[in-house]
Design a protein around this motif. Structure first.
Motif, short mmCIF file in Angstrom:
data_model
loop_
_atom_site.label_atom_id
_atom_site.label_comp_id
_atom_site.label_asym_id
_atom_site.label_seq_id
_atom_site.Cartn_x
_atom_site.Cartn_y
_atom_site.Cartn_z
N PHE A 1 45.08 49.13 46.31
CA PHE A 1 45.14 49.67 44.95
C PHE A 1 44.30 48.84 44.00
O PHE A 1 43.50 49.38 43.22
N LEU A 2 44.47 47.51 44.03
CA LEU A 2 43.75 46.66 43.10
C LEU A 2 42.25 46.71 43.32
O LEU A 2 41.47 46.47 42.38
N ALA A 3 41.82 47.04 44.53
CA ALA A 3 40.38 47.15 44.80
C ALA A 3 39.75 48.28 43.98
O ALA A 3 38.55 48.25 43.69
N GLY A 4 40.55 49.26 43.59
CA GLY A 4 40.04 50.37 42.80
C GLY A 4 40.29 50.26 41.32
O GLY A 4 40.03 51.20 40.58
N VAL A 5 40.80 49.11 40.87
CA VAL A 5 41.10 48.91 39.44
C VAL A 5 39.96 48.15 38.79
O VAL A 5 39.54 47.09 39.28
N GLU A 6 39.43 48.66 37.69
CA GLU A 6 38.42 47.94 36.91
C GLU A 6 39.13 47.00 35.95
O GLU A 6 39.30 47.28 34.76
N LEU A 7 39.56 45.87 36.47
CA LEU A 7 40.32 44.91 35.68
C LEU A 7 39.44 44.27 34.61
O LEU A 7 38.20 44.18 34.78
N LYS B 1 46.63 51.98 34.37
CA LYS B 1 47.01 53.39 34.20
C LYS B 1 45.93 54.32 34.72
O LYS B 1 46.21 55.31 35.41
N SER B 2 44.67 54.01 34.42
CA SER B 2 43.56 54.85 34.87
C SER B 2 43.48 54.87 36.39
O SER B 2 43.30 55.93 37.01
N ALA B 3 43.63 53.69 37.01
CA ALA B 3 43.56 53.63 38.48
C ALA B 3 44.72 54.35 39.13
O ALA B 3 44.56 55.03 40.15
N GLN B 4 45.90 54.24 38.53
CA GLN B 4 47.06 54.95 39.09
C GLN B 4 46.89 56.45 38.96
O GLN B 4 47.22 57.21 39.89
N ALA B 5 46.35 56.91 37.82
CA ALA B 5 46.10 58.34 37.65
C ALA B 5 45.09 58.86 38.66
O ALA B 5 45.26 59.94 39.25
N ALA B 6 44.02 58.10 38.90
CA ALA B 6 43.00 58.51 39.87
C ALA B 6 43.59 58.55 41.28
O ALA B 6 43.29 59.46 42.06
N TRP C 1 57.73 45.49 51.57
CA TRP C 1 56.83 45.66 50.45
C TRP C 1 56.28 44.30 50.05
O TRP C 1 56.76 43.26 50.48
N GLU C 2 55.26 44.34 49.20
CA GLU C 2 54.68 43.13 48.66
C GLU C 2 54.36 43.35 47.18
O GLU C 2 54.36 44.49 46.70
N ARG C 3 54.10 42.25 46.50
CA ARG C 3 53.85 42.34 45.06
C ARG C 3 52.76 41.36 44.67
O ARG C 3 52.68 40.25 45.20
N ALA C 4 51.92 41.78 43.74
CA ALA C 4 50.92 40.90 43.13
C ALA C 4 51.15 40.89 41.63
O ALA C 4 51.62 41.87 41.04
N LEU C 5 50.85 39.77 41.02
CA LEU C 5 50.90 39.63 39.56
C LEU C 5 49.47 39.57 39.04
O LEU C 5 48.63 38.87 39.59
N VAL C 6 49.21 40.32 37.98
CA VAL C 6 47.89 40.29 37.34
C VAL C 6 48.09 39.68 35.95
O VAL C 6 48.87 40.18 35.15
#
Length: 716
Positions: free
Chosen positions: A633-639, A691-696, A671-676
């Motif tokens: 998931f995080l690979a697709g997020v424009e942080l 939010k944008s990445a989750q919507a996509a 499960w696992e968790r990351a903190l940003v």
């Protein structure tokens, strides 16, 4: 959280997936005339404004936008902005930005506005039903809900499920009385005990919008002091909103308002009232029949007209953080309301959170505190029992009650009840230096260490790095110890120690509201302490390690808040009130309790968190998914460029009792968790990116669940 992020309102915030952009471009180039519906399957449509823009209660991010529907002529009068409707979602329902059909059946929704024409070029589906002509969603509430959704990376529909209570037809049929005349401005009363108390009331009565962080003195006067602030606001012709963490404090503020204002001036919004009564009270607020509200968490969205003051009591209580997506916190929502409505703001507590200290340090709010002489006159005497004394105490080993605590309890029982606070079970040990007791933290991200089963290596609960050569940066020690001793004292054990004294218990299964002022032992878990008539003669705060040793950034702050909450129910020192806390006397939270200085403790905690980049100085978001899903998931997020990703780490290192608070699944799932983490000023960008990445991801039909929680309550 930076104070700027906490007070920033929201825009439209729609997250449209990039892969659908070509559809909008194609529609634009086609230059198809806009739809002007006149009939629907042979039925006539409304002659004026025949299009209704509807927020469909779908609750998923990739559909977090409005849809256009045709308004049949027979529904024209009732289909006004703000009313509840039922729509056919999928058979001709169209997205105003993408111009495409979505699948589904009949769904609930709200009309946002009426239009003369639609942006969609094809035929529109008609509204199926107007559920009620009662307009429950006004532009102010819609704007607030959008701002909250954007701040917490959630959907507007999810926020409105929290903000607008379910409909009850009988409640809507009740005729509302005309609002009562505004009351006179109140006398300052016990607000005189605070240096800026009278000035705060005068500003509210004069129509001003003061913002304050109020450290309340111990004792029962806090509810009446809130009531006087509400009365001062009503006297200026404006409304007031008070949010407390549970039904018991809500009842106390409700009683204070009845004494000060009389009947009919305020509404009580709590779950205990039941759905119908709660909706009736909510409607009275929306219609303007009453201008003041006191309630629990969901009341933070109450549609008070001409809002002049928002109040949150005990913002550190976990009851202020909603357990439903997008997990808003009362303090942050009321900050948004104060900024949007330009109204007064009052954050009050016996203790002081780091977030409250930050509001004062940033200049956004002013402090309201009493002088040291006044504090000493109202606070009980606090005494401590540490590790060394417990080890040498024969009575503690034999009766599980230190000699000092036993003596204080015996003396207190001669004149009244004695409170015994026992922490809940279930906390996981946090590791600390065996020599100086400084918490053991990761040198890479400063997260807390957990012991790994079957190995001597330590595992960071934030970034997942292992450490096999830890040493204490404070004293150079290499030995570690677990900082938790479980809750051992029970009502039966105390009953054996004091066989002639009645023992009452108050906890999760059965919470007492009040107890008589006669001698008795009252055993309570934190937050469930009943109020004693005339105050407790003494209080014993046992097993302090259980709260100080929690594997959480807020362990010290929360322990102090729980201790002060119990000690504030004890008589003052002049009346013989004494508190014994069983915890190491040299620790900062213990010293803050002895000095009754929660503000000083919060200020020092804030300085340390600023140095280490901890919230609320930074903003954090927790991303949880099945093993392997977080990285995908995080690979697709424009942080944001300044974002730092900590982890992912297995959620197995977090105990089952905290899984709900950190967004974890039921025990047994891997499960696992990351903190940003982002610095001040980037919180809004982080929420928008997630939010944008989750919507996509959802638009692509992603099957694996990914949970996002901005500003998680518990980060370890």
């Amino acid at each position: 959280m930076s104070s700027e992020d906490g007070k920033r309102g929201g825009g439209a915030g729609d997250a449209v997936p990039e892969q659908l952009a070509f559809i909008r471009e194609a529609v634009r180039k086609a230059k198809v005339p806009k739809a002007k519906p006149r009939t629907w399957r042979g039925a006539a449509l409304a002659k004026e404004l025949p299009v209704a823009r509807v927020l469909v209660d779908k609750g998923v991010l990739h559909l977090d936008r409005y849809f256009d529907y045709a308004v049949p002529e027979e529904l024209d009068a009732d289909a006004q902005p703000g009313v509840r409707v039922r729509v056919r979602f999928g058979a001709g329902a169209h997205n105003v930005r993408e111009g495409r059909r979505e699948g589904g059946g009949l769904r609930d929704g709200f009309i946002v506005e009426r239009l003369a024409e639609s942006d969609y070029a094809g035929p529109l589906a008609a509204l199926a039903q107007v559920v009620s002509p009662e307009p429950v969603l006004d532009p102010e509430l819609l704007g607030l809900a959008r701002a909250v959704a954007d701040r917490y990376a959630g959907s507007l529909a999810d926020v409105l499920q929290l903000a607008v209570p379910p409909r009850h037809a009988r409640a809507e049929a009740v005729e509302m009385a005309e609002p009562l005349p505004a009351p006179d401005a109140p006398e300052p009363g016990s607000w005189r005990r605070y240096a800026r108390g009278e000035g705060f009331l005068r500003a509210l009565a004069g129509g001003g919008a003061p913002r304050a962080v109020w450290t309340a003195l111990p004792g029962p006067d806090w509810a009446e002091e809130i009531g006087r602030a509400v009365q001062a606001t009503l006297s200026s012709g404006r409304g007031a909103l008070v949010v407390v963490p549970a039904g018991r404090p809500a009842a106390r503020v409700d009683e204070a308002l009845r004494r000060l204002l009389g009947e009919g001036q305020h509404a009580l919004l709590t779950a205990e009232a039941g759905p119908e009564r709660r909706y009736r009270e909510w409607l009275a607020v929306r219609r303007g029949a009453v201008r003041a509200v006191v309630g629990t968490r969901a009341a933070m969205f109450a549609p008070v007209q001409n809002l002049g003051l928002v109040v949150v009591w005990d913002d550190g209580d976990a009851g202020h953080s909603d357990d439903n997506a997008p997990f808003p916190h009362v303090r942050e929502v009321l900050e948004l309301r104060a900024a949007r409505d330009k109204c007064g703001f009052l954050l009050g507590s016996w203790s002081c959170t780091v977030e409250a200290a930050q509001l004062v340090e940033s200049g956004w709010a002013a402090p309201i505190v009493a002088g040291r002489e006044q504090v000493r006159a109202t606070a009980p005497l606090v005494r401590t029992v540490g590790d060394g004394e417990l080890a040498r105490d024969e009575a503690a080993r034999a009766a599980r009650l230190p000699s000092l605590a036993w003596q204080v309890a015996r003396d207190g029982l001669r004149s009244g009840p004695v409170l015994v606070q026992v922490p809940r079970r279930g906390y996981v040990p946090r590791l600390a230096c065996a020599r100086c007791r400084e918490p053991a933290r990761c040198r890479h991200c400063a997260g807390p260490f957990e012991a790994r089963e079957g190995t001597s290596a330590l595992l960071c609960g934030w970034c997942g790095r292992e450490e096999d050569s830890w040493h204490c940066p404070e004293c150079g020690g290499f030995r570690l110890r677990a900082r938790v001793v479980g809750a051992r004292r029970t009502a039966e054990e105390l009953g054996r120690a004091f066989p002639a004294v009645p023992v009452r218990t108050s906890g999760r299964e059965h919470v007492l509201d009040t107890v008589p002022g006669t001698p008795a032992l009252v055993v309570s878990t934190p937050g469930a302490e009943p109020v004693a008539e005339g105050g407790y003669a003494a209080a014993l705060l046992l097993d302090g390690w259980a709260m100080l040793g929690r594997p959480d950034l807020r362990a010290g702050e929360e322990a102090l808040r729980r201790w002060i909450g119990a000690a504030a129910l004890v008589r003052d020192q002049e009346a013989g009130g004494t508190v014994v806390v069983v915890a190491e006397p040299t620790l900062r939270p213990v010293q803050a309790l002895v000095r009754w200085d929660p503000v000083g403790h919060a200020v020092r905690e804030l300085a340390e968190r600023a140095e280490l980049g901890f919230p609320p100085v930074s903003r954090m978001a927790a991303v949880s998914a099945v093993v392997g899903g977080v990285a995908d998931f995080l690979a697709g997020v424009e942080l944001p460029p300044d974002a730092e990703v900590l982890g992912p780490v297995p959620l197995a290192v977090i105990d089952a009792g905290r899984q709900r608070r950190v967004g974890a699944p039921p025990a047994g799932e891997r499960w696992e968790r990351a903190l940003v983490r982002v610095p001040p000023g980037s919180g809004a960008a982080l929420a928008a990116a997630l939010k944008s990445a989750q919507a996509a991801r959802m638009a692509r039909g992603g099957s694996d669940e990914v949970r996002i929680r901005v500003d998680p309550l518990d980060i370890g």
